[in-house]
Motif scaffolding. Structure first.
Motif, short mmCIF file in Angstrom:
data_model
loop_
_atom_site.label_atom_id
_atom_site.label_comp_id
_atom_site.label_asym_id
_atom_site.label_seq_id
_atom_site.Cartn_x
_atom_site.Cartn_y
_atom_site.Cartn_z
N THR A 14 -2.95 -4.95 -0.15
CA THR A 14 -2.96 -4.52 -1.55
C THR A 14 -3.49 -5.63 -2.45
OG1 THR A 14 -0.64 -5.18 -1.76
CG2 THR A 14 -1.08 -2.87 -1.28
N TYR A 19 -7.85 -6.43 0.64
CA TYR A 19 -8.41 -5.09 0.51
C TYR A 19 -9.93 -5.09 0.61
CZ TYR A 19 -9.88 -0.69 -1.58
OH TYR A 19 -10.50 0.52 -1.81
N MET A 61 -3.92 3.93 -1.23
CA MET A 61 -5.00 3.29 -0.48
C MET A 61 -5.31 4.07 0.79
SD MET A 61 -5.13 -0.68 0.78
CE MET A 61 -4.81 -1.22 -0.91
#
Length: 385
Positions: A14, A19, A61
Motif C-alpha cells: 500500500t 505498489y 487494490m
C-alpha cells in the motif's frame, strides 16, 4: 509449456514504492507478458498475496488489478502453504521482525533496503537465512538502471584505464508540506520511525560502488538536517528529527576516491536526479538514470583558466553519448525476474541479505563518522561474522 506458480506474500504494497515498482511494474507486468519464460519449457507465474494493515486499501487494490488474495494478518500469509516467497517493502522499523518471522516459516525472502535499523539486526537476518537454508535477496535496483548498466559496460571494457575518482550527486527539493504537499511520506524525516537520508541512500551507494568499482574501505561523512520543521500528511507541523542531507567521501579498494552528495534539500541543476562522474587515466564518463556520456583522452580539449574573459566553448558539447545497444526493462522488474529464476532454478545470486548488511553497515558508519568527526574504516563483514 508448463506453468510453475510461485506464491508471493507482498507486505507493504500500500506504500508508493511497494505498489508502483514491485507490484504493478514488476510482478503484474510479468503476468501481463504471460509469465516469466525460463527457457526450459517452464513459465513462472507469480501469484501475489497482498499483505498490509489497511483492509480497505488492500481490498480496493486487489479489485483494481483483478487479484483475489489479500490479508491483514502476516501470520496467516506466512502459514499459507502456497506462499513460497515473502517480500517486504514496509517502513524500515518494521522490516527486521517481519523478515525474521518469514525465515522461521521457511519462506524465501526478498526485501527492500535497508534490511534493518542497525548492523547487528541486518547480520542477524543474514545468519538466520543461511541457517534456515532459504534463498534470500535484497533490492539493489540502481544496478539495473540503463545509465549505470552503460557505465558498467565501460568499466568492464577498460574504457577508463586506471580509475581515479567517482563523484555523485543525488537529490531534489522535497517540499516541507505546508504550502505544497511533500513528495515523500513524513516518516522519512523522523529518526524515531527509521527515517533519514543516510540510512536510505548510503546502502544504495554501497552496492553501486562495490559492484562497479570495488569495496568501500573507509568513509568520512557530514550528515545534517537542513530543514528542521515539516508538515505531515494531515497538515500537522512536526519536528524533522532525521537527516535530510549527507555528504560522504569514500575510499575504495585500490585507492579510488568517491564523493557522493545526497540531499532532499537541493534544487536540481543537472540532467537527471542522480548523476555519477567517473574519471580515469584514459577517459571520463557521466552517467545518470538513463543516459551516459563519455570523453576519451584522445578527444579531451585543453581548457585554459581565464576569469577575465567569458567562456567561448560549450563544455557539454565536447562529450559523446553512449548508445543503448540493448533494450532496458524496469530495473525493479529485471531484478525480480532474476530472483524468481534463483528460487525456481537455483541460478547464481549475489545480492543476498549479507550484501544488504553491507549497506546498513556503511550507513551506520556514515552516521558515526558525522557524529564523531572522524574517518572510519569499513571492515569486511566476513571478518566480523
Amino acid at each position: 509449456m508448463t506453468r510453475r506458480t510461485v506464491g508471493v506474500a507482498m507486505n507493504g504494497v500500500t506504500g508508493r514504492m511497494g505498489y508502483r515498482q514491485h507490484l504493478v511494474r514488476s510482478l503484474l507486468a510479468i503476468r501481463e507478458q504471460g509469465g516469466l519464460d525460463l527457457g526450459d519449457g517452464q513459465v513462472v507465474w507469480p501469484e501475489p498475496l497482498l499483505v498490509g494493515r489497511n483492509e480497505a486499501k488492500l481490498r480496493a487494490m486487489a479489485e483494481r488489478h483483478g487479484l483475489s488474495r489479500w490479508t491483514t494478518s502476516l501470520d496467516d500469509a506466512l502459514a499459507d502453504p502456497d506462499v513460497e516467497v515473502y517480500f517486504d517493502a514496509q517502513v524500515t522499523s518494521a522490516r527486521q521482525s517481519a523478515v525474521r518471522r518469514a525465515i522461521a516459516a521457511g519462506k524465501h525472502v526478498y526485501c527492500e533496503k535497508p534490511t534493518a535499523v542497525d548492523l547487528n539486526g541486518a547480520l542477524e537476518l543474514a545468519r538466520l537465512a543461511r541457517a534456515a537454508g532459504v534463498k534470500n535477496g535484497v533490492v539493489q535496483d540502481k544496478l539495473f538502471l540503463p545509465g549505470l548498466r552503460k557505465l558498467k559496460r565501460l568499466v568492464d571494457g577498460g574504457f577508463f584505464g586506471r580509475i581515479l575518482s567517482v563523484r555523485g550527486e543525488f537529490g531534489y527539493w522535497v517540499f516541507e508540506g505546508d504550502w505544497q504537499e511533500a513528495q515523500r511520506p513524513s516518516w522519512n524525516y523522523r529518526a524515531e520511525d527509521g527515517g533519514g537520508i543516510t540510512m536510505d541512500m548510503f546502502p544504495h551507494w554501497e552496492y553501486v560502488l562495490h559492484e562497479l568499482f570495488g569495496p568501500v574501505r573507509s568513509v568520512q561523512a557530514l550528515v545534517t538536517t537542513h530543514l528542521p520543521v515539516r508538515w505531515d500528511e494531515r497538515g500537522r507541523q512536526y519536528a524533522a528529527t532525521a537527516d535530510d542531507a549527507a555528504y560522504g567521501t569514500f575510499e575504495l579498494e585500490g585507492g579510488i576516491v568517491a564523493q557522493i552528495n545526497s540531499s532532499w534539500s537541493v534544487r536540481v541543476d543537472r540532467d537527471e536526479l542522480v548523476e555519477f562522474q567517473v574519471d580515469g587515466t584514459h577517459g571520463s564518463a557521466v552517467a545518470g538514470l538513463r543516459q551516459c556520456r563519455v570523453q576519451h583522452r584522445s578527444t579531451t580539449p585543453k581548457p585554459v583558466w581565464n576569469p577575465d574573459l567569458p567562456a567561448t566553448e560549450s563544455f557539454r558539447d565536447q562529450w559523446s553519448v553512449v548508445p543503448d545497444n540493448a533494450g532496458f526493462d524496469n530495473g525493479f522488474r529485471a531484478q525480480w525476474e532474476l530472483f524468481l529464476r534463483h528460487v525456481v532454478l537455483d541460478e547464481p545470486w549475489s545480492w543476498d541479505l549479507l550484501a544488504g548488511a553491507r549497506g546498513v553497515q556503511l550507513a551506520q558508519l556514515g552516521l558515526e563518522s558525522s557524529a564523531t568527526g572522524r574517518r572510519l574504516n569499513v571492515p569486511a563483514l566476513e571478518e566480523i561474522r
